[in-house]
Design an enzyme around this catalytic site. Sequence first.
Site, mmCIF file in Angstrom:
data_model
loop_
_atom_site.group_PDB
_atom_site.id
_atom_site.type_symbol
_atom_site.label_atom_id
_atom_site.label_comp_id
_atom_site.label_asym_id
_atom_site.label_seq_id
_atom_site.Cartn_x
_atom_site.Cartn_y
_atom_site.Cartn_z
ATOM 1 N N ARG A 1 0.866 -1.185 0.000
ATOM 2 C CA ARG A 1 0.000 0.000 0.000
ATOM 3 C C ARG A 1 0.903 1.234 0.000
ATOM 4 N NH1 ARG A 1 -3.305 -3.042 -1.236
ATOM 5 N NH2 ARG A 1 -5.411 -3.404 -0.402
ATOM 6 N N HIS B 1 0.214 -0.043 -10.135
ATOM 7 C CA HIS B 1 -0.610 -0.896 -9.279
ATOM 8 C C HIS B 1 -1.091 -2.132 -10.043
ATOM 9 C CE1 HIS B 1 -3.761 -1.114 -5.789
ATOM 10 N NE2 HIS B 1 -2.884 -2.099 -5.785
ATOM 11 N N GLU C 1 -4.294 6.256 -6.506
ATOM 12 C CA GLU C 1 -4.327 5.304 -7.610
ATOM 13 C C GLU C 1 -3.909 6.008 -8.895
ATOM 14 O OE1 GLU C 1 -5.103 1.850 -7.790
ATOM 15 O OE2 GLU C 1 -4.667 2.140 -5.663
#
Length: 318
Positions: free
Chosen positions: A235, A284, A264
């Site tokens: 994360r 990601h 994101e």
Amino acid sequence: MKIKLLEPLGVDEKIIDELSSGLIARGHEFVYYNEKTTDIDELKKRVEDADVLMIANNPLPNEVIKSAEHLKMLSVAFIGIDHVGQEECKKKNIIISNAAGYCDATVAELVIGLTINVLRNMNAGDAATRNGRTIAGLIGNEVSGKTVGIVGTGRIGRKTAELFKAFNCKLLGYDALASEDAKNIGIEYVSIEELLKESDIVSLHLPLTGETRGFLNADKISLMKKTAILINAARGPIVDNSALAAALNENKIAGAGLDVFDMEPPIPEDYPLLHAKNTVLTPHVAYASEESIYRRAKITFDNVYGWLEGKPTNVMKY
């Protein structure tokens, strides 16, 4: 019961039809929304009459859950549940199940890929080859024999450790709760300070919680060797990423491989890590392979079937 899938799961609709057929055969109503939305009013409409919801990583805030008066169970096609309004879920005693295990190997493999890429200058080598240059300045380092610090020894951390073990690496570990499985792999538990001081490669595998947000701050980064690299496929906000960018640019650590950030992707142009030295960045993707995305969808539906049968699986403590 009314069971709703609020967003696509990255698989063909034929697979969704197959996975949901058993629900329909048992007399439940199944509703599938094949377009994501972050519009709060639209989400409230979608959830208001649902007994069971399935989501991936689309935010489901407290105010949306509050409007879901009949909601009893939430199946999340993801590992973390920090995007779910847990306060309202607690108030309403909603069971939350995650998709534990779906991407253990997938994430661990990307960690190894990022590590090799950073240590062997693969991106720079690709650019050099395409632009008529040579090996000059591209001599890198081996993974073999390095000391690897695994920060967070859950399933993904342990799978990552297994892969590093195949490179004959020494394994150090840090976690609030020691794991016998981790010890059996060969992980030696030490303090976070010792891990950062001794490791050549630091790989992060912590969940994002109130306690772990900003966990790897400037002070901790300063403990790392100047020759060490950091890998984060967990994360983004568990790291003070401004401090990390500064450490990279000031040559306080040797490099970083990063799949997660403070937001994101797409990442804003002025984000410091985009301009930091010796970095390999991916958008990601660590969790995403064809195999893992299918596993994720199946586990998400299996969670619902298990709950309906009175045998809930992958239940989260929150």
